[in-house]
Design an enzyme around this catalytic site. Structure first.
Site, short mmCIF file in Angstrom:
data_model
loop_
_atom_site.label_atom_id
_atom_site.label_comp_id
_atom_site.label_asym_id
_atom_site.label_seq_id
_atom_site.Cartn_x
_atom_site.Cartn_y
_atom_site.Cartn_z
CG HIS A 77 9.55 8.01 -0.32
ND1 HIS A 77 8.56 7.69 -1.23
CD2 HIS A 77 9.02 8.94 0.50
CE1 HIS A 77 7.48 8.40 -0.98
NE2 HIS A 77 7.72 9.16 0.07
CB SER B 288 5.97 9.92 2.90
OG SER B 288 6.20 10.46 1.62
CG ASP C 274 9.68 5.51 -3.68
OD1 ASP C 274 9.90 6.66 -4.14
OD2 ASP C 274 9.44 5.29 -2.48
#
Ligand SMILES: *[C@@H]1O[C@H](CO)[C@@H](O)[C@H](O)[C@H]1NC(C)=O
Ligand SMILES: *[C@@H]1O[C@H](CO)[C@@H](O)[C@H](O)[C@H]1NC(C)=O
Ligand SMILES: *[C@@H]1O[C@H](CO)[C@@H](O)[C@H](O)[C@H]1NC(C)=O
Ligand SMILES: *[C@@H]1O[C@H](CO)[C@@H](O)[C@H](O)[C@H]1NC(C)=O
Length: 374
Positions: A347, A123, A344
């Site tokens: 990312h 990702s 998160d």
């Protein structure tokens, strides 16, 4: 099909797979660090190491308005999901010894007319891919742009230029085969290479998934040569897989056609001790980058494995050496402003840090096309 709209039935599956992967990546293992030392990359003929530098405030950033980019997935769309501080968008990476070229999307599309660019990996490749699409879209918002998916591949094609920007979803780069025994990770096989080698610019990445265990682990056995193992030292496995990939580069990539990059280890920020804030357990309160050029905790051990394997590859492979400059960006993660799940700090928001990764790629590509005929 129209820009910004997914339409094939496989796209739902791909989205689901990416979603599953995302949920799997919320938890992040401990970072093993090599304190202090960093080996300066030696690059023949280069006057400036673009990866050594610091972040400076620059009002002219970001390069694009994320709300005008129809391709941003919810998990990176921080402003849309409630992030109110915007200082994080206004930093430019300034190498010590030179200035980075500002990203020129139209020039990029003209230069790569008829060519394909593919990010291969987890990702963090998706994150990087989305950034390039938004950078290019911002330059030519009214041109014809088509999205498609086919198996592991998602593509956005800028039709007026014939430029295809693709994502190949692969967590470990090496194969995982379904066998009677279960899912077997084959440390010595990269069968997807037959697809990869048809592309003109390849940007590989793998790391996030190597320490995953339990339900998040995507394999049941590891095959190393003739041995079938239930598990092994994960760093050793990572090194072996990368080495296999490196051998594939040497045996299969036509360097007259294809430029190969490895997207360096992307850091996460769940341990404040790493940036001298020992009480912090995530990035949620961070609004500015770290000053200076070094990260208190030093580099993750995986970085030295990546550098050693890349050094063993004979054909030209460039490392996009983004680790340190990204470590300084504790402020650039979605935190709790991701449209997907809680916190998160793995990312990166879009617009944001990956735009710099692509400016660095742009700089590398400019240097390499200039000297290609040598
Ligand atoms: C946090 O980082 C510090 C410094 O790198 C390290 O010594 C410590 O073990 C880490 N803590 C956890 C829970 O990973
Ligand atoms: C999908 O990819 C496969 C393998 O690369 C290829 O053979 C097939 O033609 C592709 N299908 C479409 C609809 O593009
Ligand atoms: C970082 O540098 C800026 C400019 O030199 C300064 O204003 C700021 O106080 C510094 N921040 C920290 C945390 O040292
Ligand atoms: C996100 O975190 C900030 C800072 O900790 C907090 O003020 C805010 O309420 C949180 N937002 C959500 C949606 O949880």
């Amino acid at each position: 099909m129209a820009a910004g709209r997914r339409s094939s039935s496989t796209s739902a599956l791909v989205s689901l797979l990416l979603f599953v992967e995302f949920v799997g990546e919320a938890a992040v293992g401990s970072v093993v660090t090599v304190p202090g030392r960093r080996k300066k990359q030696q690059r023949q003929g280069d006057v400036c190491d673009i990866y050594q530098g610091s972040w400076v405030y620059d009002e002219s950033y970001p390069v694009y308005d994320s709300s005008a980019c129809p391709y941003v997935r919810r998990e990176f769309n921080c402003l849309k999901y409630g992030r109110t501080d915007t200082l994080y968008l206004r930093y430019r990476w300034r190498p010590h010894d030179c200035d980075l070229q500002r990203f020129d999307g139209e020039e990029f599309l003209r230069r790569f007319r008829g060519k394909s660019i593919m990010y291969v990996g987890d990702s963090l490749s998706l994150n990087n891919w989305q950034s390039l699409i938004c950078l290019l879209h911002a330059a030519v918002p009214d041109s014809s742009i088509v999205q498609s998916t086919n198996g592991s591949i998602s593509a956005v094609t800028f039709q007026d230029y014939g430029v295809s920007v693709m994502l190949f979803h692969s967590l470990y780069l090496v194969d995982i085969d379904q066998e009677i025994l279960g899912r077997v990770m084959k440390l010595d096989s990269v069968s997807s290479g037959v697809v990869w080698k048809t592309v003109d610019v390849l940007i590989f990445n793998t790391w996030q998934w190597w320490y995953r265990a339990g339900e998040k682990q995507q394999w049941d056995y590891i095959q190393d040569g003739n041995e079938m193992l239930k598990d092994m030292d994960r760093m050793v496995a990572f090194r072996k897989a990368l080495t296999t990939w490196g051998k594939w580069v040497d045996s299969d990539v036509d360097v007259g056609k294809t430029r190969v990059f490895f997207q360096g280890i992307s850091p996460s920020h769940y341990n404040g001790t790493e940036w001298n804030q020992p009480t912090l357990r995530d990035c949620s309160r961070e609004t500015v980058p770290l000053n200076g050029s070094t990260y208190p905790a030093g580099l993750p051990l995986a970085v030295s494995v990546v550098k050693q394997v890349l050094d063993s590859i004979v054909k030209p492979v460039r490392l996009l050496d983004i680790t340190t400059l990204s470590q300084l960006r504790k402020d650039a993660h979605p935190g709790n402003h991701s449209g997907l799940w809680g916190m998160d700090c793995t990312h990166w928001c879009i617009a944001g840090l990956p735009d710099t990764w692509n400016e660095l790629l742009y700089s590398e590509l400019s240097a390499s096309t200039d000297t290609k005929e040598e």
